[in-house]
Design a protein around this motif. Structure first.
Motif, PDB file in Angstrom:
ATOM      1  N   ALA A 237       2.382  11.330  -2.680  1.00  0.00           N
ATOM      2  CA  ALA A 237       2.778  10.106  -1.661  1.00  0.00           C
ATOM      3  C   ALA A 237       1.516  10.001  -1.179  1.00  0.00           C
ATOM      4  O   ALA A 237       1.132   8.654  -1.017  1.00  0.00           O
ATOM      5  N   ASP A 238       0.851  10.673  -0.402  1.00  0.00           N
ATOM      6  CA  ASP A 238      -0.628  10.472   0.375  1.00  0.00           C
ATOM      7  C   ASP A 238      -1.484   9.831  -0.502  1.00  0.00           C
ATOM      8  O   ASP A 238      -2.485   9.032  -0.102  1.00  0.00           O
ATOM      9  N   ALA A 239      -1.593  10.423  -1.833  1.00  0.00           N
ATOM     10  CA  ALA A 239      -2.775  10.119  -2.821  1.00  0.00           C
ATOM     11  C   ALA A 239      -2.469   8.432  -3.032  1.00  0.00           C
ATOM     12  O   ALA A 239      -3.457   7.649  -3.168  1.00  0.00           O
ATOM     13  N   HIS A 240      -1.189   8.192  -3.341  1.00  0.00           N
ATOM     14  CA  HIS A 240      -0.828   6.884  -3.685  1.00  0.00           C
ATOM     15  C   HIS A 240      -1.259   5.792  -2.229  1.00  0.00           C
ATOM     16  O   HIS A 240      -1.825   4.714  -2.398  1.00  0.00           O
ATOM     17  N   HIS A 241      -1.211   6.354  -1.205  1.00  0.00           N
ATOM     18  CA  HIS A 241      -1.210   5.285   0.238  1.00  0.00           C
ATOM     19  C   HIS A 241      -2.860   5.528   0.133  1.00  0.00           C
ATOM     20  O   HIS A 241      -3.429   4.217   0.343  1.00  0.00           O
ATOM     21  N   ASN A 242      -3.807   6.362   0.054  1.00  0.00           N
ATOM     22  CA  ASN A 242      -4.878   6.471   0.258  1.00  0.00           C
ATOM     23  C   ASN A 242      -5.718   5.586  -0.930  1.00  0.00           C
ATOM     24  O   ASN A 242      -6.746   5.047  -0.456  1.00  0.00           O
ATOM     25  N   LEU A 243      -5.055   5.722  -1.921  1.00  0.00           N
ATOM     26  CA  LEU A 243      -5.784   4.719  -3.063  1.00  0.00           C
ATOM     27  C   LEU A 243      -5.467   3.566  -3.132  1.00  0.00           C
ATOM     28  O   LEU A 243      -6.353   2.684  -3.111  1.00  0.00           O
ATOM     29  N   ALA A 244      -4.230   3.034  -2.385  1.00  0.00           N
ATOM     30  CA  ALA A 244      -4.022   1.731  -2.189  1.00  0.00           C
ATOM     31  C   ALA A 244      -4.819   1.184  -1.137  1.00  0.00           C
ATOM     32  O   ALA A 244      -5.483   0.110  -1.360  1.00  0.00           O
ATOM     33  N   ILE A 245      -5.119   1.942  -0.176  1.00  0.00           N
ATOM     34  CA  ILE A 245      -6.255   1.541   0.905  1.00  0.00           C
ATOM     35  C   ILE A 245      -7.504   1.200   0.421  1.00  0.00           C
ATOM     36  O   ILE A 245      -8.308   0.246   0.783  1.00  0.00           O
ATOM     37  N   LEU A 246      -8.114   2.193  -0.241  1.00  0.00           N
ATOM     38  CA  LEU A 246      -9.215   2.141  -0.999  1.00  0.00           C
ATOM     39  C   LEU A 246      -9.221   0.864  -1.876  1.00  0.00           C
ATOM     40  O   LEU A 246     -10.586   0.322  -2.014  1.00  0.00           O
ATOM     41  N   LEU A 247      -8.269   0.861  -2.719  1.00  0.00           N
ATOM     42  CA  LEU A 247      -8.365  -0.282  -3.631  1.00  0.00           C
ATOM     43  C   LEU A 247      -8.657  -1.823  -3.173  1.00  0.00           C
ATOM     44  O   LEU A 247      -9.248  -2.823  -3.663  1.00  0.00           O
ATOM     45  N   GLU A 248      -7.975  -1.804  -1.921  1.00  0.00           N
ATOM     46  CA  GLU A 248      -7.963  -2.962  -1.161  1.00  0.00           C
ATOM     47  C   GLU A 248      -9.496  -3.292  -0.856  1.00  0.00           C
ATOM     48  O   GLU A 248      -9.887  -4.574  -0.689  1.00  0.00           O
ATOM     49  N   LYS A 249     -10.201  -2.340  -0.332  1.00  0.00           N
ATOM     50  CA  LYS A 249     -11.359  -2.517   0.054  1.00  0.00           C
ATOM     51  C   LYS A 249     -12.413  -2.819  -1.061  1.00  0.00           C
ATOM     52  O   LYS A 249     -13.393  -3.429  -1.050  1.00  0.00           O
ATOM     53  N   ARG A 250     -12.025  -2.247  -2.155  1.00  0.00           N
ATOM     54  CA  ARG A 250     -12.730  -2.389  -3.238  1.00  0.00           C
ATOM     55  C   ARG A 250     -12.457  -3.821  -4.252  1.00  0.00           C
ATOM     56  O   ARG A 250     -12.977  -4.213  -5.435  1.00  0.00           O
ATOM     57  N   GLY A 251     -11.451  -4.725  -3.622  1.00  0.00           N
ATOM     58  CA  GLY A 251     -11.185  -6.076  -4.156  1.00  0.00           C
ATOM     59  C   GLY A 251     -10.487  -5.695  -5.329  1.00  0.00           C
ATOM     60  O   GLY A 251     -10.422  -6.654  -6.376  1.00  0.00           O
ATOM     61  N   ASP A 252      -9.055  -4.874  -5.108  1.00  0.00           N
ATOM     62  CA  ASP A 252      -8.128  -4.823  -6.343  1.00  0.00           C
ATOM     63  C   ASP A 252      -6.883  -5.170  -5.819  1.00  0.00           C
ATOM     64  O   ASP A 252      -6.285  -3.884  -5.458  1.00  0.00           O
ATOM     65  N   PRO A 253      -6.428  -6.053  -5.672  1.00  0.00           N
ATOM     66  CA  PRO A 253      -5.085  -6.428  -4.795  1.00  0.00           C
ATOM     67  C   PRO A 253      -4.016  -5.920  -5.634  1.00  0.00           C
ATOM     68  O   PRO A 253      -3.038  -5.475  -5.153  1.00  0.00           O
ATOM     69  N   GLN A 254      -4.318  -5.954  -7.031  1.00  0.00           N
ATOM     70  CA  GLN A 254      -3.052  -5.539  -7.888  1.00  0.00           C
ATOM     71  C   GLN A 254      -2.847  -4.007  -7.894  1.00  0.00           C
ATOM     72  O   GLN A 254      -1.836  -3.514  -7.626  1.00  0.00           O
ATOM     73  N   GLY A 255      -3.833  -3.104  -7.659  1.00  0.00           N
ATOM     74  CA  GLY A 255      -4.145  -1.849  -7.469  1.00  0.00           C
ATOM     75  C   GLY A 255      -3.232  -1.596  -6.217  1.00  0.00           C
ATOM     76  O   GLY A 255      -2.740  -0.573  -6.042  1.00  0.00           O
ATOM     77  N   LEU A 256      -3.730  -2.338  -5.227  1.00  0.00           N
ATOM     78  CA  LEU A 256      -3.466  -2.126  -3.673  1.00  0.00           C
ATOM     79  C   LEU A 256      -1.691  -2.250  -3.710  1.00  0.00           C
ATOM     80  O   LEU A 256      -0.896  -1.181  -3.467  1.00  0.00           O
ATOM     81  N   VAL A 257      -1.117  -3.240  -4.425  1.00  0.00           N
ATOM     82  CA  VAL A 257       0.191  -3.475  -4.392  1.00  0.00           C
ATOM     83  C   VAL A 257       1.192  -2.499  -5.268  1.00  0.00           C
ATOM     84  O   VAL A 257       2.046  -1.704  -4.792  1.00  0.00           O
ATOM     85  N   ARG A 258       0.205  -2.056  -6.343  1.00  0.00           N
ATOM     86  CA  ARG A 258       0.923  -0.921  -7.357  1.00  0.00           C
ATOM     87  C   ARG A 258       1.131   0.485  -6.787  1.00  0.00           C
ATOM     88  O   ARG A 258       2.231   1.015  -6.627  1.00  0.00           O
ATOM     89  N   HIS A 259       0.186   1.024  -6.019  1.00  0.00           N
ATOM     90  CA  HIS A 259       0.064   2.172  -5.458  1.00  0.00           C
ATOM     91  C   HIS A 259       0.781   2.206  -4.113  1.00  0.00           C
ATOM     92  O   HIS A 259       1.506   3.252  -3.619  1.00  0.00           O
ATOM     93  N   LEU A 260       0.985   0.913  -3.210  1.00  0.00           N
ATOM     94  CA  LEU A 260       1.596   0.909  -2.150  1.00  0.00           C
ATOM     95  C   LEU A 260       3.109   1.064  -2.350  1.00  0.00           C
ATOM     96  O   LEU A 260       3.885   1.581  -1.831  1.00  0.00           O
TER      97      LEU A 260
END
Length: 268
Positions: A237-260
């Protein structure tokens, strides 16, 4: 005093009793609080162990008085082992072993004669003995990590070096300890990389490696490490959370939603 109680696992009354009995003479701080040295900690721990082994109090005081003079000011890289042998006290520092009361050097055989009686000093197989020493250094690292970061680092590294096989917990905790210090994240990364040569399929190591990459501003590498972690353990779970925040910073909204969404499914 509170830190020492936590390290020794005893009450304030026990520590105060050992001080009153003269086992150690700690200094006083600016607010009259006790200030214990590395030597004091070793001596108090030794006094507790010898008392539990039913060594006579007078002999404990004599042994610790001589041991105090031999102890270094800081954490020794060679290690110190004090043990009760019958009614005697044996001390091992690195390759040397000696009687703590008389100071007589003991021959490093599996058995040796003390006062005419044959006693077993060390019958542990070499590999098992190294494993025990590695575990003791690791335990010391755990005790020191909140009060002495440098001492904890040295203890963890000693555990890794001594262990006959790769010491997973020591790698993880050493890397995490270093990563808590912003200036040491590169060192933490080296620890995780070394650990992964032994445990390449471990999700926790890939997760911790990703955190180190983030702290270093290497976001592309961090993303790949989080993804590798999730390949190995999709329920992390923590990996999904951290990756979601990172993808938001990197301009990937779809990745953010998927992992969140994945994070929410796993934590609700």
């Amino acid at each position: 005093m509170r830190e020492l109680q936590a390290m020794l696992g005893v009450s304030r009354g026990v520590v105060s009793g050992l001080i009153t009995a003269g086992f150690v003479s700690p200094l006083r701080g600016p607010r009259n609080e006790y200030r214990f040295t590395f030597q004091d900690v070793v001596l108090l721990r030794t006094a507790l162990q010898l008392r539990a082994a039913r060594i006579p109090p007078r002999k404990i005081v004599m042994a610790l008085s001589r041991l105090r003079k031999a102890l270094p000011d800081e954490l020794p890289l060679t290690g110190i082992r004090v043990s009760a042998v019958g009614s005697d006290v044996a001390v091992r520092t690195g390759p040397s072993q000696w009687d703590a009361v008389t100071g007589q050097l003991l021959l490093d055989f599996e058995v040796a004669e003390i006062k005419g009686d044959v006693v077993f000093l060390d019958t542990t197989p070499a590999q098992e003995n190294l494993a025990n020493q590695a575990q003791e250094w690791y335990d010391l690292g755990e005790q020191l990590r909140t009060s002495d970061v440098n001492g904890a680092e040295r203890a963890y590294r000693k555990a890794i070096v001594l262990s006959p096989k790769p010491f997973y917990a020591a790698y993880v905790d050493l890397g995490a300890l270093l990563c808590e210090l912003e200036a040491r994240c590169e060192d933490a990364l080296h620890v995780f990389d070394e650990a992964l040569t032994h445990f390449p399929q471990d999700a926790v190591l890939h997760f911790n490696r990703a955190i180190a990459f983030e702290e270093l501003g290497r976001f592309g590498d961090a993303e790949q490490s989080y993804k590798r972690c999730l390949e190995l353990d999709p329920s992390y779970a923590d990996a999904h959370h951290n990756l979601a925040i990172l993808l938001e910073k990197r301009g990937d909204p779809q990745g953010l939603v998927r992992h969140l969404n994945a994070y929410r499914r796993l934590t609700t």
